[in-house]
Design a protein around this motif. Structure first.
Motif, PDB file in Angstrom:
ATOM      1  N   LEU A 251       0.806  -1.218   0.000  1.00  0.00           N
ATOM      2  CA  LEU A 251       0.000   0.000   0.000  1.00  0.00           C
ATOM      3  C   LEU A 251       0.843   1.274   0.000  1.00  0.00           C
ATOM      4  CD1 LEU A 251      -2.707  -1.038   2.623  1.00  0.00           C
ATOM      5  CD2 LEU A 251      -3.007  -0.881   0.148  1.00  0.00           C
ATOM      6  N   LYS A 252       2.173   1.140  -0.068  1.00  0.00           N
ATOM      7  CA  LYS A 252       3.028   2.328  -0.006  1.00  0.00           C
ATOM      8  C   LYS A 252       2.735   3.281  -1.147  1.00  0.00           C
ATOM      9  CE  LYS A 252       7.856   3.827  -0.079  1.00  0.00           C
ATOM     10  NZ  LYS A 252       9.279   3.404  -0.090  1.00  0.00           N
ATOM     11  N   GLN A 253       2.755   2.783  -2.385  1.00  0.00           N
ATOM     12  CA  GLN A 253       2.526   3.666  -3.526  1.00  0.00           C
ATOM     13  C   GLN A 253       1.110   4.234  -3.555  1.00  0.00           C
ATOM     14  OE1 GLN A 253       4.979   4.745  -5.464  1.00  0.00           O
ATOM     15  NE2 GLN A 253       3.438   6.157  -6.305  1.00  0.00           N
ATOM     16  N   PRO A 254       0.054   3.430  -3.267  1.00  0.00           N
ATOM     17  CA  PRO A 254      -1.281   4.052  -3.199  1.00  0.00           C
ATOM     18  C   PRO A 254      -1.381   5.146  -2.147  1.00  0.00           C
ATOM     19  CG  PRO A 254      -1.483   1.681  -3.414  1.00  0.00           C
ATOM     20  CD  PRO A 254      -0.038   1.969  -3.209  1.00  0.00           C
ATOM     21  N   ILE A 255      -0.809   4.946  -0.960  1.00  0.00           N
ATOM     22  CA  ILE A 255      -0.916   5.954   0.087  1.00  0.00           C
ATOM     23  C   ILE A 255      -0.118   7.196  -0.278  1.00  0.00           C
ATOM     24  CG2 ILE A 255      -0.458   6.451   2.506  1.00  0.00           C
ATOM     25  CD1 ILE A 255      -2.832   4.618   1.993  1.00  0.00           C
ATOM     26  N   LEU A 256       1.065   7.039  -0.867  1.00  0.00           N
ATOM     27  CA  LEU A 256       1.824   8.206  -1.310  1.00  0.00           C
ATOM     28  C   LEU A 256       1.078   8.974  -2.393  1.00  0.00           C
ATOM     29  CD1 LEU A 256       5.470   6.764  -1.432  1.00  0.00           C
ATOM     30  CD2 LEU A 256       4.465   8.275   0.300  1.00  0.00           C
ATOM     31  N   THR A 257       0.415   8.235  -3.283  1.00  0.00           N
ATOM     32  CA  THR A 257      -0.395   8.897  -4.316  1.00  0.00           C
ATOM     33  C   THR A 257      -1.565   9.634  -3.687  1.00  0.00           C
ATOM     34  OG1 THR A 257       0.222   7.185  -5.911  1.00  0.00           O
ATOM     35  CG2 THR A 257      -1.704   8.532  -6.426  1.00  0.00           C
ATOM     36  N   PHE A 258      -2.225   8.996  -2.708  1.00  0.00           N
ATOM     37  CA  PHE A 258      -3.337   9.654  -2.026  1.00  0.00           C
ATOM     38  C   PHE A 258      -2.860  10.914  -1.288  1.00  0.00           C
ATOM     39  CE2 PHE A 258      -5.694   5.356  -1.590  1.00  0.00           C
ATOM     40  CZ  PHE A 258      -6.132   5.469  -2.892  1.00  0.00           C
ATOM     41  N   THR A 259      -1.666  10.866  -0.730  1.00  0.00           N
ATOM     42  CA  THR A 259      -1.133  12.043  -0.036  1.00  0.00           C
ATOM     43  C   THR A 259      -0.929  13.196  -1.013  1.00  0.00           C
ATOM     44  OG1 THR A 259      -0.033  10.594   1.558  1.00  0.00           O
ATOM     45  CG2 THR A 259       0.721  12.876   1.424  1.00  0.00           C
ATOM     46  N   SER A 260      -0.361  12.892  -2.171  1.00  0.00           N
ATOM     47  CA  SER A 260      -0.173  13.932  -3.184  1.00  0.00           C
ATOM     48  C   SER A 260      -1.515  14.479  -3.667  1.00  0.00           C
ATOM     49  CB  SER A 260       0.630  13.367  -4.351  1.00  0.00           C
ATOM     50  OG  SER A 260       0.753  14.318  -5.389  1.00  0.00           O
ATOM     51  N   HIS A 261      -2.495  13.597  -3.870  1.00  0.00           N
ATOM     52  CA  HIS A 261      -3.818  14.040  -4.308  1.00  0.00           C
ATOM     53  C   HIS A 261      -4.520  14.843  -3.221  1.00  0.00           C
ATOM     54  CE1 HIS A 261      -4.190  10.735  -7.642  1.00  0.00           C
ATOM     55  NE2 HIS A 261      -3.290  11.662  -7.905  1.00  0.00           N
ATOM     56  N   LEU A 262      -4.301  14.485  -1.958  1.00  0.00           N
ATOM     57  CA  LEU A 262      -4.911  15.255  -0.875  1.00  0.00           C
ATOM     58  C   LEU A 262      -4.392  16.680  -0.865  1.00  0.00           C
ATOM     59  CD1 LEU A 262      -6.633  15.446   1.694  1.00  0.00           C
ATOM     60  CD2 LEU A 262      -4.669  14.591   2.982  1.00  0.00           C
ATOM     61  N   LEU A 263      -3.107  16.857  -1.053  1.00  0.00           N
ATOM     62  CA  LEU A 263      -2.552  18.205  -1.112  1.00  0.00           C
ATOM     63  C   LEU A 263      -3.142  18.991  -2.278  1.00  0.00           C
ATOM     64  CD1 LEU A 263       1.212  17.468  -0.318  1.00  0.00           C
ATOM     65  CD2 LEU A 263      -0.499  18.451   1.206  1.00  0.00           C
ATOM     66  N   SER A 264      -3.352  18.320  -3.403  1.00  0.00           N
ATOM     67  CA  SER A 264      -3.973  19.003  -4.551  1.00  0.00           C
ATOM     68  C   SER A 264      -5.415  19.379  -4.256  1.00  0.00           C
ATOM     69  CB  SER A 264      -3.898  18.106  -5.784  1.00  0.00           C
ATOM     70  OG  SER A 264      -2.558  17.839  -6.151  1.00  0.00           O
ATOM     71  N   LEU A 265      -6.154  18.494  -3.591  1.00  0.00           N
ATOM     72  CA  LEU A 265      -7.548  18.789  -3.265  1.00  0.00           C
ATOM     73  C   LEU A 265      -7.666  19.918  -2.254  1.00  0.00           C
ATOM     74  CD1 LEU A 265      -8.972  15.151  -3.043  1.00  0.00           C
ATOM     75  CD2 LEU A 265      -9.498  16.852  -4.792  1.00  0.00           C
ATOM     76  N   LEU A 266      -6.660  20.086  -1.424  1.00  0.00           N
ATOM     77  CA  LEU A 266      -6.670  21.178  -0.450  1.00  0.00           C
ATOM     78  C   LEU A 266      -6.232  22.498  -1.053  1.00  0.00           C
ATOM     79  CD1 LEU A 266      -5.222  19.378   2.702  1.00  0.00           C
ATOM     80  CD2 LEU A 266      -7.611  19.793   2.123  1.00  0.00           C
ATOM     81  N   GLY A 267      -5.799  22.485  -2.314  1.00  0.00           N
ATOM     82  CA  GLY A 267      -5.369  23.716  -2.967  1.00  0.00           C
ATOM     83  C   GLY A 267      -3.947  24.117  -2.674  1.00  0.00           C
ATOM     84  N   THR A 268      -3.087  23.166  -2.313  1.00  0.00           N
ATOM     85  CA  THR A 268      -1.702  23.471  -1.982  1.00  0.00           C
ATOM     86  C   THR A 268      -0.929  23.842  -3.243  1.00  0.00           C
ATOM     87  OG1 THR A 268      -1.859  21.810  -0.244  1.00  0.00           O
ATOM     88  CG2 THR A 268       0.336  22.607  -0.788  1.00  0.00           C
ATOM     89  N   PRO A 269      -0.114  24.886  -3.199  1.00  0.00           N
ATOM     90  CA  PRO A 269       0.736  25.210  -4.361  1.00  0.00           C
ATOM     91  C   PRO A 269       1.646  24.048  -4.710  1.00  0.00           C
ATOM     92  CG  PRO A 269       0.670  27.043  -2.830  1.00  0.00           C
ATOM     93  CD  PRO A 269      -0.008  25.908  -2.151  1.00  0.00           C
ATOM     94  N   GLN A 270       2.117  24.040  -5.928  1.00  0.00           N
ATOM     95  CA  GLN A 270       2.866  22.896  -6.433  1.00  0.00           C
ATOM     96  C   GLN A 270       4.371  23.094  -6.434  1.00  0.00           C
ATOM     97  OE1 GLN A 270       1.208  22.171 -10.313  1.00  0.00           O
ATOM     98  NE2 GLN A 270      -0.726  21.383  -9.512  1.00  0.00           N
ATOM     99  N   SER A 271       4.853  24.305  -6.271  1.00  0.00           N
ATOM    100  CA  SER A 271       6.295  24.550  -6.336  1.00  0.00           C
ATOM    101  C   SER A 271       6.831  24.833  -4.942  1.00  0.00           C
ATOM    102  CB  SER A 271       6.595  25.727  -7.258  1.00  0.00           C
ATOM    103  OG  SER A 271       5.993  26.908  -6.769  1.00  0.00           O
ATOM    104  N   GLY A 272       8.128  24.507  -4.762  1.00  0.00           N
ATOM    105  CA  GLY A 272       8.779  24.766  -3.494  1.00  0.00           C
ATOM    106  C   GLY A 272       8.759  23.561  -2.579  1.00  0.00           C
ATOM    107  N   SER A 273       9.435  23.674  -1.446  1.00  0.00           N
ATOM    108  CA  SER A 273       9.430  22.613  -0.450  1.00  0.00           C
ATOM    109  C   SER A 273       8.081  22.567   0.253  1.00  0.00           C
ATOM    110  CB  SER A 273      10.554  22.838   0.567  1.00  0.00           C
ATOM    111  OG  SER A 273      10.351  24.068   1.250  1.00  0.00           O
ATOM    112  N   LEU A 274       7.815  21.434   0.902  1.00  0.00           N
ATOM    113  CA  LEU A 274       6.511  21.257   1.527  1.00  0.00           C
ATOM    114  C   LEU A 274       6.238  22.283   2.624  1.00  0.00           C
ATOM    115  CD1 LEU A 274       3.911  19.666   1.672  1.00  0.00           C
ATOM    116  CD2 LEU A 274       5.053  18.021   3.190  1.00  0.00           C
ATOM    117  N   PRO A 275       7.167  22.603   3.530  1.00  0.00           N
ATOM    118  CA  PRO A 275       6.873  23.651   4.530  1.00  0.00           C
ATOM    119  C   PRO A 275       6.547  24.998   3.904  1.00  0.00           C
ATOM    120  CG  PRO A 275       8.794  22.379   5.180  1.00  0.00           C
ATOM    121  CD  PRO A 275       8.471  21.983   3.773  1.00  0.00           C
TER     122      PRO A 275
END
Length: 544
Positions: A388-412
């Motif tokens: 489930l590592k790759q599905p959960i990592l994909t879900f994490t990336s999609h969650l950030l997109s659904l929250l409207g997080t910018p795409q450039s720069g470091s996560l903090p």
């Protein structure tokens, strides 16, 4: 034989007829009416009767005017709480607050001397001011305190270190902290007499590049708001505007808490269990912890066997994705506790997603809903956390997109940008709602405004002032969220919205059948009394 004739009876009858005729002739006869004579008028009305009739008519009108109308007005009047309409329109027009984000940039000079660090700080600030064409962003440099730790109000820290290269400077963002490491050539430190510096220009360009996406997003939000168009620097390009529009459409509406639902759907009896809790703790929990200052999350999981997809083909095209989720047979969890639900579905099957480049992918994001990952059937009945590592990592990336997080720069840095972007968005939404409510109140004078609406407006404006005063800080987001929620609640008040569809024609249709039978006798009685009073005045004038 002789016949005797009785003449006495006949003479008596004759005498009686003559007596009747004589009496009829002697009876008095009624006089015939004279030609052209007028009809006899009734006797004149007594003054006491006239006064009594006048008092009766007046008593009815006194009861109607001084008792009936006040009772009717009190029982049918619409309550309209006082609203600060001028102030609400100022917020809507962008006159009450100008969204400006004063971002504090800390400069850690490292091994530089104090005089050298101050010269570099001064030249870098001048270079930033020359490059900055966005009035809503104010990047302010300050020297880091060596004894103090990095404060929460510092957007980014520049850490200077001497580099091995003698020609060019290099920079890199820290992956887990809002720190920009800059390595500079030893001979690039400006002197006190220098009016410019290549190192200062390089640092200013790096700062501008790191905050460029944030500036584009805020500029796009201000451009979408007609009241704040004078604050945007220049119109974003068409490509950037389309990208940001898609991102806004894809992302969820801001909420303090989201409910995450992880579902495992299989088309057969295997697998029947999965190690989802361990996978979430390993691969998603660190990101959820970093999002804690912005959002709270609740989680639940479910497994459903023999779940048939809406599409049976093995290679799914883009057109098949919309019909893949079988909503009729898949019991997806609804929103719990009023929080919006984000669905993450792992489907065990042989399907893959075909792309235009003849490649295949395993997942896709559904705007404002969640994400689906197609996983190949495992060899056992249990899905391990490693699988489930790759599905959960994909879900994490999609969650950030659904929250409207910018795409450039470091996560903090992306998360701090998300805080400021959400603050600006909520502030603009709340201001727009207040303006719409003010214009609605001015346009519909007959609409009721309960006291709860006035309280919501006051609370919304109070938090708007706090949010505007603390823009760029984390607490601004909390105030903006409360302001937006109170403004929305006031605008969509149930008792007020229901009267939008009750025009004045309906009121006339209700009152006319009731007031007609009562009003006509009152009006006619008053007119007759006024007419009689005028006739009496004329008679008195003639008699005089």
């Amino acid at each position: 034989m002789s016949t005797a004739v009785d003449t006495g009876g006949a003479s008596d009858l004759t005498l009686r007829k003559e007596a009747v005729t004589a009496s009829a002739d002697n009876a008095p006869t009624a006089p015939e009416p004279a030609v052209g004579a007028t009809r006899k008028e009734p006797p004149p009305e007594k003054p006491s009767d006239t006064r009594r009739r006048s008092w009766v008519v007046a008593s009815f009108w006194i009861i109607v005017l001084f008792l009936g109308l006040p009772i009717w007005w009190h029982t049918t009047s619409i309550y309209r709480a006082n609203l600060p309409l001028d102030r609400m329109l100022e917020w809507s027009d962008g006159k009450a607050c100008r969204p400006v984000f004063p971002l504090r940039i800390s400069l850690d000079p490292g091994s530089l001397q104090d005089q050298e660090a101050e010269n570099l700080l001064r030249l870098t600030q001048h270079a930033l001011d020359d490059l900055n064409d966005f009035p809503a962003h104010h990047l302010r440099l300050q020297l880091a305190q060596k004894e103090a730790k990095q404060g929460s109000d510092v957007a980014l820290t520049i850490r200077l270190t001497p580099g091995e290269s003698v020609h060019t400077a290099t920079s890199s963002l820290h992956p887990h902290l809002p720190i920009l490491d800059v390595s500079y050539p030893p001979n690039s430190i400006p002197t006190p007499m220098s009016s410019s510096s290549g190192l200062a220009t390089y640092i200013a360009a790096q700062l501008r590049s790191n905050f460029a996406e944030e500036q584009n997003i805020i500029n796009y939000l201000l451009e979408s708001s007609t009241a704040h168009q004078e604050q945007r620097s220049k119109s974003v390009s068409q490509d950037v505007a389309q990208t940001l529009s898609k991102r806004v459409t894809r992302s969820l509406k801001y909420a303090r808490t989201y409910h995450l639902t992880f579902s495992l759907f299989t088309n057969g009896p295997s697998p029947s269990s999965w190690d989802i809790e361990s996978a979430i703790d390993q691969y998603m929990r660190p990101v959820l912890d970093m999002l804690a200052p912005i959002h709270n999350f609740t989680l639940d999981t479910q497994v459903q066997l023999y779940a048939a997809p809406g599409v049976q083909s093995q290679v799914l095209s883009k057109e098949d994705l919309s019909a893949f989720i079988n909503a009729a047979e898949w019991p997806l969890s609804p929103s719990i506790g009023g929080a919006p639900t984000v669905n993450f579905v792992v489907y065990i099957g042989n399907q893959t997603i075909g792309t235009e480049a003849a490649e295949t992918s395993q997942s896709w994001l559904i705007p404002q809903w969640g994400s689906v990952y197609l996983l190949a059937p495992p060899s056992s009945v249990h899905v391990a956390s490693d699988t489930l590592k790759q599905p959960i990592l994909t879900f994490t990336s999609h969650l950030l997109s659904l929250l409207g997080t910018p795409q450039s720069g470091s996560l903090p840095l992306r998360l701090s940008t998300l805080t400021r972007v959400r603050s600006a968005d909520l502030l603009l939404r709340a201001s727009s709602s207040l303006g719409s409510l003010a214009r609605l109140s001015l346009a519909l004078k007959s609409i009721s405004i309960p006291s709860s609406v006035a309280d919501g407006v006051a609370k919304s404006m109070h938090h708007l002032e706090l949010a505007c005063a603390s823009l760029g800080n984390p607490e601004s987001l909390e105030h903006a969220q409360i302001a937006e929620a109170e403004a929305e609640r006031a605008f969509f008040e149930k008792s007020m919205v229901g009267q939008l569809y009750f025009p004045d024609e309906h009121k006339i249709a209700v009152y006319l059948p009731l007031l007609g039978p009562v009003g006509v006798p009152l009006v006619m009685g008053l007119l007759n009394e006024l007419k009689a009073w005028r006739n009496r005045r004329r008679q008195k004038a003639k008699a005089a």
